[in-house]
Scaffold this active site. Structure first.
Site, short mmCIF file in Angstrom:
data_model
loop_
_atom_site.label_atom_id
_atom_site.label_comp_id
_atom_site.label_asym_id
_atom_site.label_seq_id
_atom_site.Cartn_x
_atom_site.Cartn_y
_atom_site.Cartn_z
N ASN A 1 35.83 27.12 39.93
CA ASN A 1 34.79 27.94 39.66
C ASN A 1 34.75 28.42 38.22
O ASN A 1 35.66 28.27 36.78
CB ASN A 1 35.42 29.37 40.36
CG ASN A 1 36.57 29.99 39.93
OD1 ASN A 1 36.90 30.16 39.25
ND2 ASN A 1 37.52 29.35 41.13
N ASP B 1 39.49 29.91 47.68
CA ASP B 1 39.92 29.28 48.67
C ASP B 1 40.21 28.16 48.91
O ASP B 1 40.64 28.20 50.80
CB ASP B 1 38.72 30.26 49.57
CG ASP B 1 38.40 31.57 49.11
OD1 ASP B 1 39.10 31.87 48.93
OD2 ASP B 1 37.47 32.23 49.00
N LYS C 1 40.01 7.24 40.38
CA LYS C 1 39.03 7.62 39.95
C LYS C 1 37.85 7.05 41.56
O LYS C 1 37.91 5.26 42.05
CB LYS C 1 38.19 7.54 38.92
CG LYS C 1 36.81 7.96 38.75
CD LYS C 1 36.01 7.66 37.41
CE LYS C 1 35.14 7.66 37.40
NZ LYS C 1 34.30 7.62 35.85
N PHE D 1 41.12 42.12 43.12
CA PHE D 1 39.83 41.92 42.32
C PHE D 1 38.85 41.76 43.34
O PHE D 1 38.96 41.01 43.83
CB PHE D 1 39.36 41.27 41.11
CG PHE D 1 39.92 41.63 39.94
CD1 PHE D 1 41.44 42.31 39.14
CD2 PHE D 1 38.20 42.20 38.77
CE1 PHE D 1 41.38 43.18 38.30
CE2 PHE D 1 39.15 42.86 37.74
CZ PHE D 1 40.38 43.51 37.39
N LYS E 1 38.68 44.72 51.68
CA LYS E 1 39.47 43.85 51.28
C LYS E 1 40.96 44.77 50.72
O LYS E 1 42.22 44.75 51.27
CB LYS E 1 39.60 43.19 49.46
CG LYS E 1 40.18 42.68 49.07
CD LYS E 1 39.86 41.90 47.95
CE LYS E 1 40.54 40.24 47.23
NZ LYS E 1 39.61 39.50 45.71
N LYS F 1 44.46 43.96 53.11
CA LYS F 1 45.40 42.46 52.18
C LYS F 1 46.35 44.19 52.01
O LYS F 1 46.89 43.91 51.35
CB LYS F 1 44.84 42.97 50.73
CG LYS F 1 43.96 41.40 51.59
CD LYS F 1 43.33 40.31 50.42
CE LYS F 1 42.33 39.59 50.35
NZ LYS F 1 42.43 38.20 49.48
#
Ligand SMILES: Cc1cc2nc3c(=O)[nH]c(=O)nc-3n(C[C@H](O)[C@H](O)[C@H](O)COP(=O)(O)O)c2cc1C
Length: 436
Positions: free
Chosen positions: A246, A315, A325, A359, A373, A377
């Site tokens: 990401n 995730d 490869k 965050f 969240k 959490k």
């Protein structure tokens, strides 16, 4: 697999180590120092530069010494034309430094020892010239070299002729310095020594003292706190050369780790791959994948008082990682993904007395996701940011965030990631003052 984790543990949990500058061959100068046993009096390095207002710095020294602050004065050569070093020496009861080549009376490199001693560095009054030097990173005298070498917060109180203050060069320098976290106590308007009337007078001494005291108390308000910070992306391999990842650069998480460390916390930063250097005074553990991040974070979680989870942990990861490869013609029809562990949710389930910060980087319904969240959490604070907004989120130097807590939402204006880190550290400080 985690030699770095083992090393960290062998050094004692959250070892505090400072690396000295290149002139000292990057030797580890202070290892395993117990920072909870620092000097009782905070140390302020006061830089004085060549302005008529230099005489007002004498009053600053008197007031700070009365407030039990150890003041070490550093003067430019121009400043000595306005006030003699002996005045500052008498008022501060400390040696005054006016040259890079002064003999500190020990083997220490003087600008480095001053830079390290500083809990805060205040430059008051600050000339246009010194602002320009700091903005461009010049280090050609004792004051500018100390400012470049210090990790302490720097406060500037500029004083100059109104045209100098308004000049585009000075405005640009001001912006550059602010973007790096330098605090500027803006000058007042009024009659100037040169006879002009306008902005440029050194700010009222009460205002400079108020800002300085606030930063001095901030500089050690997290002593005794043990913090775990996660940052950066995780990269999930498909084969030896490809990965799923990401856009996280780690900038916000590194700013948090650095800020907590600067304020006296013992910090372990578990970081995914980034191009950023290890933050000063922080133990950094580098990992690649979510599973590696989980293993490293678990190793230190047990002893942590505070966790700030800034990492953008993938995730999912590919179910199969090819040993070689994957060739174009052998590409699979579809990628099968499996879920990665939710590290923060696991911490929330075993929270104890810890303060947990998460965050939420979202592109739609940011606040709703953040509130969910917070509850799901078992967190104390969620820093929500809409990463689709201009000037916020991945890769930018600024962020616009909302603090979501059980008490409600707090919308902050657009600010540097360093400033966001300061606000998070303030929340942690307010909480830990109550519980430690
Ligand atoms: C009488 C006098 C007053 C000055 N006042 C200022 C001032 O208020 N602000 C400023 O930026 N420069 C002022 N200057 C110019 C600085 O002294 C000059 O730029 C000098 O190079 C600054 O050196 P320093 O930044 O190393 O202290 C003044 C100069 C003189 C001769």
């Amino acid at each position: 697999m985690f030699d770095h984790v083992r090393t960290a543990l062998l050094n004692g949990f959250f070892p505090f180590a400072r690396v000295c500058c290149a002139t000292c061959d990057n030797r580890l100068m202070i290892a395993d120092t117990d920072i909870t046993s620092g000097p009782a009096r905070p140390t302020l390095v006061l830089g004085v530069t060549g302005c008529i207002a230099a005489y007002k710095a004498c009053e600053l020294v008197r007031a700070l010494v009365k407030q039990d602050v150890r003041v070490k004065v550093v003067m430019t050569q121009a400043a000595t034309r306005f006030v003699g070093p002996v005045t500052f020496r008498t008022l501060s009861d400390e040696p005054v430094t006016t040259s890079l080549w002064d003999d500190p009376g020990s083997s220490a490199v003087h600008h480095v020892s001053l830079a390290e001693e500083a809990d805060v560095m205040l430059i008051a009054p600050c000339t246009a010239n010194v602002m320009a030097k700091l903005a461009s990173g010049r280090a050609d005298d004792i004051l500018s070299t100390t400012a470049l070498a210090t990790e302490a917060t720097i406060i500037l109180a500029p004083a100059m002729n109104t045209h100098m203050w308004r000049h585009t060069a000075t405005r640009a320098n001001l912006e550059t310095l602010r973007s790096r976290g330098v605090i500027v106590v803006e000058p007042d308007a009024g009659e100037l020594a040169c006879g002009d009337v306008g902005e440029g007078r050194l700010a009222a001494l009460e205002r400079i003292l108020e800002v300085t005291q606030a930063e001095l108390s901030r500089s050690r308000d997290l002593v005794g706190v043990r913090a775990l910070v996660t940052a950066g992306p995780t990269l999930e391999p498909l084969d030896p050369v490809r990965f799923l990842g990401n856009r996280s650069t780690g900038k916000q998480g590194y700013a948090v780790a650095e800020e907590l460390g600067r304020r006296g916390a013992r910090v372990v930063l578990v970081s995914g791959p980034t191009s950023l250097p290890d933050p000063f005074g922080v133990t950094t553990i580098r990992v690649n994948t979510a599973l590696e991040m989980q293993a490293a974070a678990n190793t230190v979680y047990g002893d942590a008082d505070v966790v700030v989870s800034v990492a953008a942990v993938s995730d999912f990861r590919p179910e199969h990682v090819a040993g070689d490869k994957i060739k174009k013609d052998d590409a699979p029809e579809a990628l099968v993904l499996v879920r990665n562990p939710d590290i923060l949710a696991e911490f929330g389930a075993d929270k104890g007395e810890r303060f947990l910060v998460g965050f939420a980087a979202e592109t739609v319904d940011t606040l709703e996701h953040a509130r969910q969240k917070l509850v799901a959490k078992n967190l104390d604070l969620v820093v929500a940011n809409d990463v689709s907004e201009p000037g916020a989120g991945f890769g930018h130097d600024t962020n616009r965030v909302v603090f979501v807590t059980h008490e409600g939402d707090e919308h902050l204006s657009s600010m540097t990631k360093g400033e966001v880190a300061r606000r998070i550290a303030d929340k942690i400080s307010a909480r830990t003052r109550k519980t430690l």
